[in-house]
Design a protein around this motif. Structure first.
Motif, PDB file in Angstrom:
ATOM      1  N   VAL A 136      41.747  46.843  52.674  1.00  0.00           N
ATOM      2  CA  VAL A 136      41.864  47.306  51.368  1.00  0.00           C
ATOM      3  C   VAL A 136      40.654  47.453  50.610  1.00  0.00           C
ATOM      4  CG1 VAL A 136      43.185  47.164  48.991  1.00  0.00           C
ATOM      5  CG2 VAL A 136      44.488  46.911  51.372  1.00  0.00           C
ATOM      6  N   LEU A 137      39.586  46.665  50.771  1.00  0.00           N
ATOM      7  CA  LEU A 137      38.427  46.439  49.882  1.00  0.00           C
ATOM      8  C   LEU A 137      37.703  47.272  50.407  1.00  0.00           C
ATOM      9  CD1 LEU A 137      38.214  42.743  48.779  1.00  0.00           C
ATOM     10  CD2 LEU A 137      38.956  44.482  47.332  1.00  0.00           C
ATOM     11  N   ASN A 144      38.360  50.053  52.126  1.00  0.00           N
ATOM     12  CA  ASN A 144      38.448  51.449  51.727  1.00  0.00           C
ATOM     13  C   ASN A 144      37.945  51.847  50.545  1.00  0.00           C
ATOM     14  OD1 ASN A 144      39.868  51.754  54.242  1.00  0.00           O
ATOM     15  ND2 ASN A 144      41.814  51.294  53.601  1.00  0.00           N
ATOM     16  N   ARG A 145      38.352  50.609  49.479  1.00  0.00           N
ATOM     17  CA  ARG A 145      37.880  50.858  48.278  1.00  0.00           C
ATOM     18  C   ARG A 145      36.410  51.168  47.865  1.00  0.00           C
ATOM     19  NH1 ARG A 145      36.692  47.665  43.719  1.00  0.00           N
ATOM     20  NH2 ARG A 145      37.282  48.342  41.707  1.00  0.00           N
ATOM     21  N   GLU A 146      35.683  50.562  48.834  1.00  0.00           N
ATOM     22  CA  GLU A 146      34.029  50.594  48.755  1.00  0.00           C
ATOM     23  C   GLU A 146      33.905  52.066  49.067  1.00  0.00           C
ATOM     24  OE1 GLU A 146      31.701  48.790  47.514  1.00  0.00           O
ATOM     25  OE2 GLU A 146      33.301  47.714  46.709  1.00  0.00           O
ATOM     26  N   THR A 180      38.530  55.055  48.317  1.00  0.00           N
ATOM     27  CA  THR A 180      39.845  55.141  48.205  1.00  0.00           C
ATOM     28  C   THR A 180      40.387  54.247  47.337  1.00  0.00           C
ATOM     29  OG1 THR A 180      39.979  55.913  50.754  1.00  0.00           O
ATOM     30  CG2 THR A 180      41.923  55.235  49.607  1.00  0.00           C
ATOM     31  N   LEU A 181      40.882  54.658  46.009  1.00  0.00           N
ATOM     32  CA  LEU A 181      41.406  54.010  45.227  1.00  0.00           C
ATOM     33  C   LEU A 181      42.733  53.019  45.674  1.00  0.00           C
ATOM     34  CD1 LEU A 181      42.013  56.371  42.184  1.00  0.00           C
ATOM     35  CD2 LEU A 181      40.286  54.814  42.567  1.00  0.00           C
ATOM     36  N   LEU A 182      42.653  51.629  45.155  1.00  0.00           N
ATOM     37  CA  LEU A 182      43.813  50.859  45.353  1.00  0.00           C
ATOM     38  C   LEU A 182      45.249  51.435  45.286  1.00  0.00           C
ATOM     39  CD1 LEU A 182      42.660  47.405  43.610  1.00  0.00           C
ATOM     40  CD2 LEU A 182      42.447  48.035  45.993  1.00  0.00           C
ATOM     41  N   LYS A 183      45.613  52.378  44.441  1.00  0.00           N
ATOM     42  CA  LYS A 183      46.752  52.867  44.124  1.00  0.00           C
ATOM     43  C   LYS A 183      46.923  53.988  45.094  1.00  0.00           C
ATOM     44  CE  LYS A 183      45.370  55.160  40.112  1.00  0.00           C
ATOM     45  NZ  LYS A 183      45.797  55.416  38.546  1.00  0.00           N
ATOM     46  N   GLN A 228      46.818  53.272  48.356  1.00  0.00           N
ATOM     47  CA  GLN A 228      46.951  52.417  49.513  1.00  0.00           C
ATOM     48  C   GLN A 228      48.422  51.742  49.382  1.00  0.00           C
ATOM     49  OE1 GLN A 228      43.288  50.295  51.278  1.00  0.00           O
ATOM     50  NE2 GLN A 228      42.345  51.025  49.104  1.00  0.00           N
ATOM     51  N   ASP A 267      43.933  50.617  38.118  1.00  0.00           N
ATOM     52  CA  ASP A 267      43.927  50.752  39.584  1.00  0.00           C
ATOM     53  C   ASP A 267      44.624  49.384  40.207  1.00  0.00           C
ATOM     54  OD1 ASP A 267      43.811  51.985  42.030  1.00  0.00           O
ATOM     55  OD2 ASP A 267      41.865  51.265  42.440  1.00  0.00           O
ATOM     56  N   LEU A 297      46.811  47.918  43.785  1.00  0.00           N
ATOM     57  CA  LEU A 297      47.402  48.128  45.031  1.00  0.00           C
ATOM     58  C   LEU A 297      49.114  48.229  45.219  1.00  0.00           C
ATOM     59  CD1 LEU A 297      46.835  48.199  48.370  1.00  0.00           C
ATOM     60  CD2 LEU A 297      47.489  45.741  48.344  1.00  0.00           C
TER      61      LEU A 297
END
Length: 689
Positions: free
Chosen positions: A362-363, A365-367, A370-373, A375, A561, A563
């Motif tokens: 998840v982290l 992807n965020r980097e 891709t926003l947490l929300k 995912q 933001d 998850l």
């Protein structure tokens, strides 16, 4: 009738969507034969249904003679808004006037309530009837139960919530009570005669008080339709009846539709048999599977199989999973969205590693932007997310959870933690008040007196032991005092097992779904084992308390933001860029509790299909190899090994990219590149040389 030559507003539809929209609409007729639209996941179902309603209005249908039924008031309002925007392209400003006349749009229950008030005097109902919600209904059921003496039976009679659930299942599934008890409530089978008596008295009480409950709105509507004159009158009142999410209807709702339109003319139902996952609400997939054959000639079927959401590799894997279903409408979802990345089938050591893997991905992807929300983490049962929630909290990653309470905020988990806190600090009145309220016969006044005496004493626990038992607490008081004494000096993590053993009888007494909740208690024990002491465990879980106390945990107020965590049931109809599915193993998917009959197994297969088709670009199915379980006394607590879900057999594996985490090579490389440890002690000594 409006000139149908101007249909440019339909040009954005694909061929099958347009076929569904234009079905039965011609120059001389706008009421066609029955239509079933099988709308695959992500195929533009809502857009298609909105275009059909708008097209009927543009073609000359009177919106006042259209009945549109959805499964939420919000969905009905959104549908009406879409219809207006589409119709405006042809009708201009007249579109709002026409769509304002679409007054018969709402839920089955909402439409039923309106019709019952309108026909009340003709069916012997007071037009001023009030409607009870579930809590009101359970309270009335309890009053009747008490009046009949069933609350004083020697063996435990089903609680008010269970009684209402049995009653509701009988009504909505149109099943006799013996069949309902045998299939869904076998532990209550010995009470069939008493439950019939209770339900009869419950109905009499409602009628005497001019009350209808939630189920009555459908039951009375269905009974009303058994009158040929009323059925003909209502059926002729609506030229078009359109139903969304037909796979989620129950037998009662189906019988209402067939009574409204026995020949099917003007009847359109939209749904997807592959997404029928609500049997626990008495919904049945049989309604949609059997719909075409209800009419002569059979209803026309239009299949929407072009997907606008997911990449083709994700769809190919989902198609493979659902293709093994025993009975279904054949469709294979396809898309123009090509990709070289297959869904990941990730083998993990255990649930702790599963939580760490998801956080890492998840982290990452965020980097990458891709926003947490955007995912989501999906799971079969709310309790499955417990270790992940703790890891997210520890890593300070905000999240919102749908479908059940946040793990640390569920009542039964809070009860367990309260006893631990009270034992650690017997002057904690909040924890003490919560725990004392768990005891039968201990009310607010008694609890207050106990806590006052403990607060005044130099040794609160000694004062508790010396107190006489409250008059109505009985043996439960002695067991409570013994539990507190045993917890006085911590033996971690044995403490949590002692708390659970004390609490489980209260769990069974208080909660109808105690078996499901017991899984949470096992999960809490496993989490606790990762902490070195009771104090550390309670401190770290308290520092960042849960945000919400409702079924939909609230959005973190300080974070824009967050998850998404969700049960698969609550995720239906949603989509995210990246989706992680927890515990894709037998015992979790299918659930042990949902692996009895063939029908239950097939619904579990559909659950996995629904989870997979939520993903747009990135899908991870996570397969832990072992789970912590609480065994019998002979075996004790132990780890058991799990196998990949039966819904992904060997022949489907080529559709996935298989990997393990953490990868051994990556771990070795990381170790090789790691800097040597810093000797702080040597530095400190060197400062004084």
């Amino acid at each position: 009738m409006t000139d149908l030559a101007n249909t440019a507003y339909l040009d954005a539809l694909n061929a099958e969507q347009r076929r569904a929209v234009e079905h039965g609409v011609g120059k001389d007729c706008i009421v066609g034969a029955p239509l079933l639209v099988i709308a695959g996941a992500g195929s533009g179902k809502t857009n298609t249904l909105a275009h059909r309603v708008a097209h009927l209005i543009v073609a000359g249908s009177d919106p006042r003679r259209m009945l549109l039924m959805t499964f939420s008031r919000r969905a009905a309002a959104e549908m009406a808004g879409r219809v207006e925007r589409i119709a405006r392209r042809v009708l201009g400003d007249r579109a709002s006037v026409m769509t304002d006349a679409l007054t018969w749009a709402g839920t089955f229950h909402g439409i039923g309530a309106r019709l019952l008030r309108e026909y009340a005097e003709r069916i012997g109902v007071d037009p001023a009837f009030t409607i009870h919600d579930r809590e009101d209904s359970a309270d009335l059921m309890n009053l009747v139960r008490h009046d009949l003496g069933f609350s004083r039976t020697e063996s435990r009679f089903p609680t008010k919530g269970t009684c209402l659930a049995i009653y509701s299942r009988c009504v909505n599934a149109e099943m006799p009570i013996e069949a309902v008890l045998g299939q869904f409530f076998p532990w209550c089978s010995g009470w069939a005669s008493e439950l019939k008596q209770l339900f009869g008295a419950y109905v009499e009480a409602k009628q005497a008080q001019h009350v209808l409950d939630y189920d009555d709105l459908l039951l009375y509507w269905s009974q009303m339709m058994s009158d040929p004159l009323i059925a003909e009158e209502l059926g002729s009142r609506f030229d078009h009846v359109l139903v969304d999410e037909y796979q989620d209807t129950n037998r009662l709702q189906s019988s209402i539709l067939l009574a409204l339109k026995p020949d099917g003319r003007g009847l359109t139902v939209v749904g997807d048999d592959a997404q029928s996952i609500y049997s626990f609400r008495a919904a049945t997939v049989r309604n949609i599977l059997e719909f075409p054959a209800q009419f002569t000639p059979a209803a026309e079927i239009v299949t929407l199989d072009r997907n606008y959401r997911s990449t083709q590799p994700i769809l190919s894997a989902a198609n493979g999973v659902i293709s093994l279903a025993k009975e279904r409408f054949t469709k294979n979802l396809w898309t123009d969205r090509t990709s070289t990345r297959k869904p990941l089938l990730v083998t993990i050591r255990d649930e702790a590693d599963q939580a760490r893997y998801i956080v890492e991905q998840v982290l990452a992807n965020r980097e990458e932007g891709t926003l947490l929300k955007h995912q989501s983490v999906l799971f079969r049962t709310s309790s499955h997310s417990g270790p992940l929630e703790v890891e997210l909290t520890r890593r300070n990653i905000p999240f919102v959870k749908f479908g059940g309470l946040k793990f640390l905020d569920a009542a039964h988990v809070k009860d367990m933690l309260a006893l631990l806190r009270f034992a650690a600090n017997p002057r904690d009145r909040v924890a003490g008040f919560r725990v004392l309220h768990l005891l039968p016969g201990v009310g607010p006044a008694s609890a207050q007196r106990v806590l006052d005496r403990m607060t005044e004493a130099a040794d609160p626990i000694a004062a508790l032991v010396a107190l006489p038992a409250p008059p109505r607490a009985g043996a439960d008081w002695r067991l409570f005092v013994e539990a507190i004494e045993n917890l006085r000096y911590s033996e971690w993590p044995v403490d949590l097992e002692r708390v659970r053993l004390w609490y489980e009888p209260h769990l069974d007494r208080i909660h109808e779904d105690s078996e499901t909740r017991r899984a949470d208690l096992m999960q809490l024990e496993q989490i606790a084992a990762g902490y070195p002491s009771r104090e550390r465990f309670l401190t770290e879980l308290t520092l960042d308390p849960p945000d919400a106390t409702s079924d939909q945990a609230g959005v973190p107020l300080l974070d824009e933001d967050y998850l998404i965590l969700s049960t698969i049931h609550s995720a239906k109809g949603q989509e995210w860029k990246s989706v992680f599915v927890l515990n894709v193993v037998d015992g979790c998917m299918p659930s042990d509790l949902g692996a009895g009959t063939s029908a239950e197994i097939e619904e579990e297969r559909r659950l996995l299909y629904v989870a997979m088709t939520r993903a747009k670009d990135d899908l991870h199915l996570v397969v832990p190899q072992r789970f912590f379980t609480h065994g019998q006394a002979a075996k004790g607590d132990r780890h058991v090994y799990a196998s990949r879900t039966r819904f992904i057999p060997e022949r489907l594996l080529p559709m996935f990219e298989r990997t393990t985490w953490p990868r051994a090579a990556a771990a070795q490389a990381s170790a090789a590149n790691r800097a040597p440890p810093i000797d702080i002690g040597a530095r400190m000594r060197g400062m004084w040389r």
